[in-house]
Motif scaffolding. Structure first.
Motif, PDB file in Angstrom:
ATOM      1  N   GLU A   1       3.648   7.576  -3.089  1.00  0.00           N
ATOM      2  CA  GLU A   1       4.569   8.256  -4.012  1.00  0.00           C
ATOM      3  C   GLU A   1       3.821   8.999  -5.122  1.00  0.00           C
ATOM      4  O   GLU A   1       4.387   9.864  -5.786  1.00  0.00           O
ATOM      5  CB  GLU A   1       5.539   7.248  -4.633  1.00  0.00           C
ATOM      6  CG  GLU A   1       6.458   6.580  -3.623  1.00  0.00           C
ATOM      7  CD  GLU A   1       7.339   5.525  -4.271  1.00  0.00           C
ATOM      8  OE1 GLU A   1       7.442   5.536  -5.521  1.00  0.00           O
ATOM      9  OE2 GLU A   1       7.912   4.693  -3.541  1.00  0.00           O
ATOM     10  N   LEU A   2       2.538   8.654  -5.315  1.00  0.00           N
ATOM     11  CA  LEU A   2       1.765   9.347  -6.351  1.00  0.00           C
ATOM     12  C   LEU A   2       1.477  10.795  -5.956  1.00  0.00           C
ATOM     13  O   LEU A   2       1.121  11.610  -6.821  1.00  0.00           O
ATOM     14  CB  LEU A   2       0.436   8.606  -6.597  1.00  0.00           C
ATOM     15  CG  LEU A   2       0.558   7.224  -7.252  1.00  0.00           C
ATOM     16  CD1 LEU A   2      -0.783   6.499  -7.229  1.00  0.00           C
ATOM     17  CD2 LEU A   2       1.063   7.354  -8.687  1.00  0.00           C
ATOM     18  N   GLY A   3       1.620  11.101  -4.666  1.00  0.00           N
ATOM     19  CA  GLY A   3       1.499  12.492  -4.242  1.00  0.00           C
ATOM     20  C   GLY A   3       0.154  12.892  -3.677  1.00  0.00           C
ATOM     21  O   GLY A   3      -0.069  14.068  -3.395  1.00  0.00           O
ATOM     22  N   PHE A   4      -0.747  11.931  -3.478  1.00  0.00           N
ATOM     23  CA  PHE A   4      -2.063  12.243  -2.905  1.00  0.00           C
ATOM     24  C   PHE A   4      -2.092  11.789  -1.449  1.00  0.00           C
ATOM     25  O   PHE A   4      -1.592  10.710  -1.108  1.00  0.00           O
ATOM     26  CB  PHE A   4      -3.175  11.556  -3.695  1.00  0.00           C
ATOM     27  CG  PHE A   4      -3.221  11.976  -5.143  1.00  0.00           C
ATOM     28  CD1 PHE A   4      -3.686  13.229  -5.504  1.00  0.00           C
ATOM     29  CD2 PHE A   4      -2.780  11.108  -6.138  1.00  0.00           C
ATOM     30  CE1 PHE A   4      -3.722  13.619  -6.837  1.00  0.00           C
ATOM     31  CE2 PHE A   4      -2.812  11.483  -7.474  1.00  0.00           C
ATOM     32  CZ  PHE A   4      -3.279  12.752  -7.825  1.00  0.00           C
ATOM     33  N   SER A   5      -2.699  12.601  -0.598  1.00  0.00           N
ATOM     34  CA  SER A   5      -2.646  12.334   0.837  1.00  0.00           C
ATOM     35  C   SER A   5      -3.571  11.205   1.277  1.00  0.00           C
ATOM     36  O   SER A   5      -3.326  10.555   2.289  1.00  0.00           O
ATOM     37  CB  SER A   5      -2.997  13.607   1.619  1.00  0.00           C
ATOM     38  OG  SER A   5      -4.299  14.066   1.270  1.00  0.00           O
ATOM     39  N   CYS A   6      -4.651  10.982   0.519  1.00  0.00           N
ATOM     40  CA  CYS A   6      -5.631   9.959   0.920  1.00  0.00           C
ATOM     41  C   CYS A   6      -5.428   8.683   0.109  1.00  0.00           C
ATOM     42  O   CYS A   6      -5.724   8.641  -1.093  1.00  0.00           O
ATOM     43  CB  CYS A   6      -7.051  10.492   0.739  1.00  0.00           C
ATOM     44  SG  CYS A   6      -8.307   9.351   1.338  1.00  0.00           S
ATOM     45  N   VAL A   7      -4.921   7.645   0.749  1.00  0.00           N
ATOM     46  CA  VAL A   7      -4.692   6.342   0.117  1.00  0.00           C
ATOM     47  C   VAL A   7      -5.401   5.289   0.956  1.00  0.00           C
ATOM     48  O   VAL A   7      -5.093   5.132   2.144  1.00  0.00           O
ATOM     49  CB  VAL A   7      -3.186   6.015  -0.003  1.00  0.00           C
ATOM     50  CG1 VAL A   7      -2.984   4.644  -0.656  1.00  0.00           C
ATOM     51  CG2 VAL A   7      -2.457   7.100  -0.787  1.00  0.00           C
ATOM     52  N   LEU A   8      -6.364   4.576   0.353  1.00  0.00           N
ATOM     53  CA  LEU A   8      -7.172   3.614   1.101  1.00  0.00           C
ATOM     54  C   LEU A   8      -7.086   2.226   0.485  1.00  0.00           C
ATOM     55  O   LEU A   8      -7.172   2.081  -0.748  1.00  0.00           O
ATOM     56  CB  LEU A   8      -8.641   4.059   1.114  1.00  0.00           C
ATOM     57  CG  LEU A   8      -8.967   5.395   1.792  1.00  0.00           C
ATOM     58  CD1 LEU A   8     -10.439   5.719   1.616  1.00  0.00           C
ATOM     59  CD2 LEU A   8      -8.603   5.348   3.267  1.00  0.00           C
ATOM     60  N   PRO A   9      -6.931   1.179   1.323  1.00  0.00           N
ATOM     61  CA  PRO A   9      -6.929  -0.193   0.807  1.00  0.00           C
ATOM     62  C   PRO A   9      -8.354  -0.720   0.667  1.00  0.00           C
ATOM     63  O   PRO A   9      -9.191  -0.513   1.550  1.00  0.00           O
ATOM     64  CB  PRO A   9      -6.175  -0.970   1.889  1.00  0.00           C
ATOM     65  CG  PRO A   9      -6.485  -0.221   3.156  1.00  0.00           C
ATOM     66  CD  PRO A   9      -6.651   1.228   2.767  1.00  0.00           C
ATOM     67  N   ILE A  10      -8.636  -1.391  -0.443  1.00  0.00           N
ATOM     68  CA  ILE A  10      -9.934  -2.036  -0.617  1.00  0.00           C
ATOM     69  C   ILE A  10      -9.733  -3.365  -1.346  1.00  0.00           C
ATOM     70  O   ILE A  10      -8.669  -3.619  -1.931  1.00  0.00           O
ATOM     71  CB  ILE A  10     -10.929  -1.169  -1.428  1.00  0.00           C
ATOM     72  CG1 ILE A  10     -10.412  -0.944  -2.862  1.00  0.00           C
ATOM     73  CG2 ILE A  10     -11.212   0.152  -0.749  1.00  0.00           C
ATOM     74  CD1 ILE A  10     -11.452  -0.317  -3.781  1.00  0.00           C
TER      75      ILE A  10
ATOM     76  N   LEU B   1       0.811  -1.206   0.000  1.00  0.00           N
ATOM     77  CA  LEU B   1       0.000   0.000   0.000  1.00  0.00           C
ATOM     78  C   LEU B   1       0.851   1.265   0.000  1.00  0.00           C
ATOM     79  O   LEU B   1       0.530   2.245  -0.671  1.00  0.00           O
ATOM     80  CB  LEU B   1      -0.919  -0.028   1.229  1.00  0.00           C
ATOM     81  CG  LEU B   1      -1.888   1.131   1.435  1.00  0.00           C
ATOM     82  CD1 LEU B   1      -2.996   1.063   0.403  1.00  0.00           C
ATOM     83  CD2 LEU B   1      -2.481   1.066   2.848  1.00  0.00           C
ATOM     84  N   TYR B   2       1.953   1.232   0.733  1.00  0.00           N
ATOM     85  CA  TYR B   2       2.702   2.459   1.003  1.00  0.00           C
ATOM     86  C   TYR B   2       3.398   3.028  -0.219  1.00  0.00           C
ATOM     87  O   TYR B   2       3.647   4.231  -0.285  1.00  0.00           O
ATOM     88  CB  TYR B   2       3.703   2.211   2.140  1.00  0.00           C
ATOM     89  CG  TYR B   2       3.000   1.746   3.398  1.00  0.00           C
ATOM     90  CD1 TYR B   2       2.304   2.649   4.189  1.00  0.00           C
ATOM     91  CD2 TYR B   2       2.989   0.403   3.756  1.00  0.00           C
ATOM     92  CE1 TYR B   2       1.616   2.228   5.318  1.00  0.00           C
ATOM     93  CE2 TYR B   2       2.308  -0.030   4.894  1.00  0.00           C
ATOM     94  CZ  TYR B   2       1.628   0.895   5.666  1.00  0.00           C
ATOM     95  OH  TYR B   2       0.947   0.488   6.775  1.00  0.00           O
ATOM     96  N   GLN B   3       3.678   2.189  -1.212  1.00  0.00           N
ATOM     97  CA  GLN B   3       4.340   2.717  -2.412  1.00  0.00           C
ATOM     98  C   GLN B   3       3.461   3.731  -3.136  1.00  0.00           C
ATOM     99  O   GLN B   3       3.956   4.618  -3.828  1.00  0.00           O
ATOM    100  CB  GLN B   3       4.704   1.579  -3.372  1.00  0.00           C
ATOM    101  CG  GLN B   3       3.495   0.879  -3.980  1.00  0.00           C
ATOM    102  CD  GLN B   3       3.847   0.043  -5.198  1.00  0.00           C
ATOM    103  OE1 GLN B   3       4.668   0.434  -6.023  1.00  0.00           O
ATOM    104  NE2 GLN B   3       3.216  -1.136  -5.303  1.00  0.00           N
ATOM    105  N   PHE B   4       2.127   3.605  -2.957  1.00  0.00           N
ATOM    106  CA  PHE B   4       1.220   4.469  -3.709  1.00  0.00           C
ATOM    107  C   PHE B   4       1.119   5.880  -3.130  1.00  0.00           C
ATOM    108  O   PHE B   4       0.536   6.754  -3.755  1.00  0.00           O
ATOM    109  CB  PHE B   4      -0.161   3.813  -3.799  1.00  0.00           C
ATOM    110  CG  PHE B   4      -0.147   2.559  -4.630  1.00  0.00           C
ATOM    111  CD1 PHE B   4      -0.086   2.619  -6.013  1.00  0.00           C
ATOM    112  CD2 PHE B   4      -0.155   1.305  -4.027  1.00  0.00           C
ATOM    113  CE1 PHE B   4      -0.049   1.468  -6.778  1.00  0.00           C
ATOM    114  CE2 PHE B   4      -0.120   0.144  -4.787  1.00  0.00           C
ATOM    115  CZ  PHE B   4      -0.064   0.217  -6.163  1.00  0.00           C
TER     116      PHE B   4
END
Length: 434
Positions: free
Chosen positions: A133-142, A128-131
């Protein structure tokens, strides 16, 4: 209603997520990348909030760069969206396509949620954490296939959305839908210039830039224009099918939808496509043939056009047909009565005793066909909803209902009760079901 779109490269699970959120299998789900080519729409309700959801085709760099057709659709979806859900695949590393999509979304200055799909075990959760790097603060696993993480995703999507409106607006709202340049705006202007129509000057009555309150025969109505929503200078919007989203927004807020057809051009396939969305939404239907002033020998032409309309719109045979000229205002007086009739029939309620009497007579005239020695029995019929009218049939076995017999019953209901201008729904339920 707020709009949310799903964006991402092919085969990351956008269509599966879409189907889960709207709670029906509307998008085609296959393992073959690029299956979803047209934008697909659905309404999502979550708690006290609702929003419109758009599924888009996958964006991927290839030999011919990005598919221009899919890119145009995705660009319009992004342009219309209040929140963008950027779907990525936990099983893959960040690709050049992901980075290019990232660059596109960064320029929008809109809320972007990175939904990392296929996170169904702890090992993938570490991916999950590599994403970030895309620069968006909200990253959610689904996990769309395992139904994981959707509550958190919906909480984040709807965080800043308002609750569904509780105040009841009793005014009849109708919209003009159709292809560009068929005369939707001209019809609105013509109606507002009619002698019996006065533009409302009451403060606060215009709640949306596209809503026009007005009075007709001392009653207040609201017109919703879809033509005026097009942004000038957007080259991709010159393609007709990309204007559908704005029509869909107007359909959602209307009681009656007026499909405008250009008399000079005739009926095109896209006219049917747009109308199907209004029917699916259960709205009242009026088909308006505009630019009637361009037709020679109009009296004979009306007969020919009615046959032509009935042939092309067999799936909406109950629709009202009107023939007008916004330019000369010829036959314009036929439009509002058709809209009002459609609205009233869409809200009509039938007495249970009258309804059962009609169905008993219909069954005695034509019994249901038998299947493997079994025959459908109808015990009781009642109207359970309106807008559109919905009828529930209590039967011995709903599996014995053939579509042709259901159509026969619908026709009998329409023969005895005026449902011009509105779809009606028939639901069959086993007698022993709750």
């Amino acid at each position: 209603m707020p709009t949310v779109c799903l964006i991402g490269k092919p085969n990351v699970g956008k269509s599966t997520i879409f189907n889960h959120l709207i709670k029906e299998d509307k998008s085609i789900v296959l393992d073959t990348p690029g299956v979803t080519r047209d934008r697909i729409y659905g309404k999502v309700s979550y708690g006290t909030k609702s929003f419109l959801l758009i599924d888009t085709g996958g964006l991927e760099e290839g030999k011919d760069n990005w598919n221009k057709d899919i890119l145009m659709q995705a660009t319009l979806a992004i342009d219309e969206a209040d929140v963008i859900v950027f779907v990525v695949d936990a099983k893959e590393e960040i690709s050049s396509s992901d980075l290019r999509i990232r660059d596109m979304l960064m320029k929008t200055n809109k809320k972007v949620i990175v939904a990392v799909n296929k996170v169904d075990n702890e090992k993938r959760r570490d991916m999950l954490y590599q994403f970030y790097e895309l620069g968006f603060s909200c990253v959610l696993p689904i996990s769309a296939s395992h139904n994981l993480g959707f509550e958190a995703l919906l909480d984040e999507i709807t965080k800043e959305f308002s609750d569904n409106e509780q105040e009841e607006d009793t005014r009849l709202k109708f919209c003009f839908i159709g292809r560009p340049n068929v005369g939707k705006s001209s019809l609105i202007n013509a109606l507002l210039n009619e002698e019996r129509v006065i533009v409302s000057e009451v403060a606060g009555t215009t709640r949306d830039a596209t809503d026009t309150p007005f009075f007709y025969n001392k009653e207040e109505y609201v017109m919703i224009d879809t033509a005026g929503m097009r942004k000038r200078g957007r080259i991709y919007e010159t393609i007709e099918k990309y204007s559908l989203l704005r029509s869909l927004k107007a359909i959602e807020r209307s009681h009656v939808c007026v499909l405008v057809v250009n008399a000079e051009e005739g009926i095109l396939e896209h006219d049917k496509h747009i109308l199907s969305y209004a029917i699916e939404a259960g709205k009242g239907i009026v088909i308006c043939v505009n630019k009637w002033d361009t037709i020679e020998n109009p009296d004979q032409a009306i007969k020919d056009w009615k046959k032509n309309l009935a042939s092309h719109f067999m799936f909406a045979s109950y629709a009202s047909f009107v023939f007008v000229s916004a330019k000369t205002k010829k036959r314009l007086a036929t439009l509002m009565p058709a809209i009002i009739e459609s609205y009233q029939n869409n809200r009509k309620e039938i007495k249970t005793s009258d309804l059962n009497s009609v169905i008993v007579d219909a069954v005695s005239m034509h019994e249901p066909p038998s299947y493997k020695g079994k025959r459908l029995k109808i015990y009781f019929v009642s109207q359970i909803d309106k807008e559109p009218p919905k009828f529930e049939f209590k039967v011995n076995n709903k599996g014995l209902v053939h579509f042709s017999y259901a159509r026969y019953l619908e026709n009998k209901i329409r023969e005895n009760f005026d449902f011009t201008g509105t779809p009606i729904l028939l639901k069959f339920k086993n007698k022993k079901e709750d």
